[in-house]
Motif scaffolding. Structure first.
Motif, PDB file in Angstrom:
ATOM      1  N   ARG A  19       0.850  -1.178   0.000  1.00 46.14           N
ATOM      2  CA  ARG A  19       0.000   0.000   0.000  1.00 46.14           C
ATOM      3  C   ARG A  19       0.891   1.235   0.000  1.00 46.14           C
ATOM      4  NH1 ARG A  19      -3.544   2.848   4.643  1.00 46.14           N
ATOM      5  NH2 ARG A  19      -5.360   3.521   3.427  1.00 46.14           N
ATOM      6  N   LEU A  20       0.731   2.066  -1.012  1.00 48.52           N
ATOM      7  CA  LEU A  20       1.455   3.331  -1.097  1.00 48.52           C
ATOM      8  C   LEU A  20       0.587   4.457  -0.558  1.00 48.52           C
ATOM      9  CD1 LEU A  20       3.020   3.096  -4.676  1.00 48.52           C
ATOM     10  CD2 LEU A  20       3.904   2.204  -2.513  1.00 48.52           C
ATOM     11  N   SER A  21       1.267   5.414   0.078  1.00 49.02           N
ATOM     12  CA  SER A  21       0.573   6.592   0.592  1.00 49.02           C
ATOM     13  C   SER A  21       1.260   7.838   0.064  1.00 49.02           C
ATOM     14  CB  SER A  21       0.608   6.615   2.118  1.00 49.02           C
ATOM     15  OG  SER A  21       0.000   5.480   2.680  1.00 49.02           O
ATOM     16  N   CYS A  22       0.487   8.898  -0.089  1.00 50.38           N
ATOM     17  CA  CYS A  22       1.031  10.182  -0.533  1.00 50.38           C
ATOM     18  C   CYS A  22       0.318  11.288   0.216  1.00 50.38           C
ATOM     19  CB  CYS A  22       0.847  10.343  -2.035  1.00 50.38           C
ATOM     20  SG  CYS A  22       1.350  11.954  -2.674  1.00 50.38           S
ATOM     21  N   ARG A  66      -6.492  -5.132 -10.074  1.00 51.63           N
ATOM     22  CA  ARG A  66      -5.479  -5.482  -9.072  1.00 51.63           C
ATOM     23  C   ARG A  66      -5.167  -4.324  -8.131  1.00 51.63           C
ATOM     24  NH1 ARG A  66      -0.435  -6.600 -10.663  1.00 51.63           N
ATOM     25  NH2 ARG A  66      -0.528  -5.298 -12.545  1.00 51.63           N
ATOM     26  N   PHE A  67      -5.199  -3.113  -8.632  1.00 51.67           N
ATOM     27  CA  PHE A  67      -4.866  -1.928  -7.848  1.00 51.67           C
ATOM     28  C   PHE A  67      -6.122  -1.123  -7.569  1.00 51.67           C
ATOM     29  CE2 PHE A  67      -0.192  -1.289  -9.423  1.00 51.67           C
ATOM     30  CZ  PHE A  67       0.080  -2.613  -9.113  1.00 51.67           C
ATOM     31  N   THR A  68      -6.141  -0.461  -6.422  1.00 48.04           N
ATOM     32  CA  THR A  68      -7.260   0.404  -6.054  1.00 48.04           C
ATOM     33  C   THR A  68      -6.733   1.717  -5.507  1.00 48.04           C
ATOM     34  OG1 THR A  68      -8.618  -1.525  -5.474  1.00 48.04           O
ATOM     35  CG2 THR A  68      -9.347   0.619  -4.670  1.00 48.04           C
ATOM     36  N   ILE A  69      -7.223   2.811  -6.069  1.00 42.99           N
ATOM     37  CA  ILE A  69      -6.839   4.132  -5.585  1.00 42.99           C
ATOM     38  C   ILE A  69      -7.939   4.673  -4.685  1.00 42.99           C
ATOM     39  CG2 ILE A  69      -7.826   5.364  -7.574  1.00 42.99           C
ATOM     40  CD1 ILE A  69      -5.448   7.323  -7.366  1.00 42.99           C
ATOM     41  N   LEU A  80      -2.666   3.974  -2.711  1.00 44.26           N
ATOM     42  CA  LEU A  80      -2.728   3.010  -3.792  1.00 44.26           C
ATOM     43  C   LEU A  80      -2.544   1.625  -3.179  1.00 44.26           C
ATOM     44  CD1 LEU A  80      -2.948   2.690  -6.898  1.00 44.26           C
ATOM     45  CD2 LEU A  80      -0.453   2.502  -6.919  1.00 44.26           C
ATOM     46  N   GLN A  81      -3.625   0.855  -3.159  1.00 42.55           N
ATOM     47  CA  GLN A  81      -3.564  -0.517  -2.692  1.00 42.55           C
ATOM     48  C   GLN A  81      -3.231  -1.411  -3.882  1.00 42.55           C
ATOM     49  OE1 GLN A  81      -3.867  -1.859   0.479  1.00 42.55           O
ATOM     50  NE2 GLN A  81      -3.246  -3.764  -0.531  1.00 42.55           N
TER      51      GLN A  81
END
Length: 119
Positions: A19-22, A66-69, A80-81
């Motif tokens: 999981r990305l964070s911004c 696959r990805f979820t924003i 971004l999961q």
């Protein structure tokens, strides 16, 4: 001007998740679109996912399903999961933000966070 700081990258095995964070600061109230692009070695920067303040989301074809924003507007955050990661997802992931519907090269960008998918 908007400042962006990414976090959450790292090394993960194929099939794993990250999981990305911004976090946005500065003139964050002007932001409409906020999202993620990525650039792999020797390749052009490509869209991963963006989300507008009106709730519209857009995904690159290679990450759909696959990805979820998601956005947390009260904290000026975007996430971004990433699930079912593949080696071809390896890239530097950049957070971007702009006052338009799309994020352009002249909009605000973070420094990037490395994601490596490898066994």
């Amino acid at each position: 001007q908007v400042q962006l700081v990414e976090s959450g990258g790292g090394l993960v095995q194929p099939g794993g998740s990250l999981r990305l964070s911004c976090a946005a600061s500065g003139s964050a109230k002007t932001i409409n679109a906020m999202g993620w692009y990525r650039q792999a070695p020797g390749k052009q920067r490509e869209l991963v996912a963006t989300a507008t303040s009106g709730g519209s989301t857009f995904y690159g074809d290679s990450v759909k399903g696959r990805f979820t924003i998601s956005r947390e507007f009260a904290k000026n955050m975007v996430y971004l999961q990433m699930n079912s990661l593949k080696p071809e997802d390896t890239a530097v992931y950049y957070c971007g933000a702009g006052d338009g519907r799309w994020i352009g090269l002249n909009d605000s960008w973070g420094q990037g966070t490395q994601v490596t998918v490898s066994s």
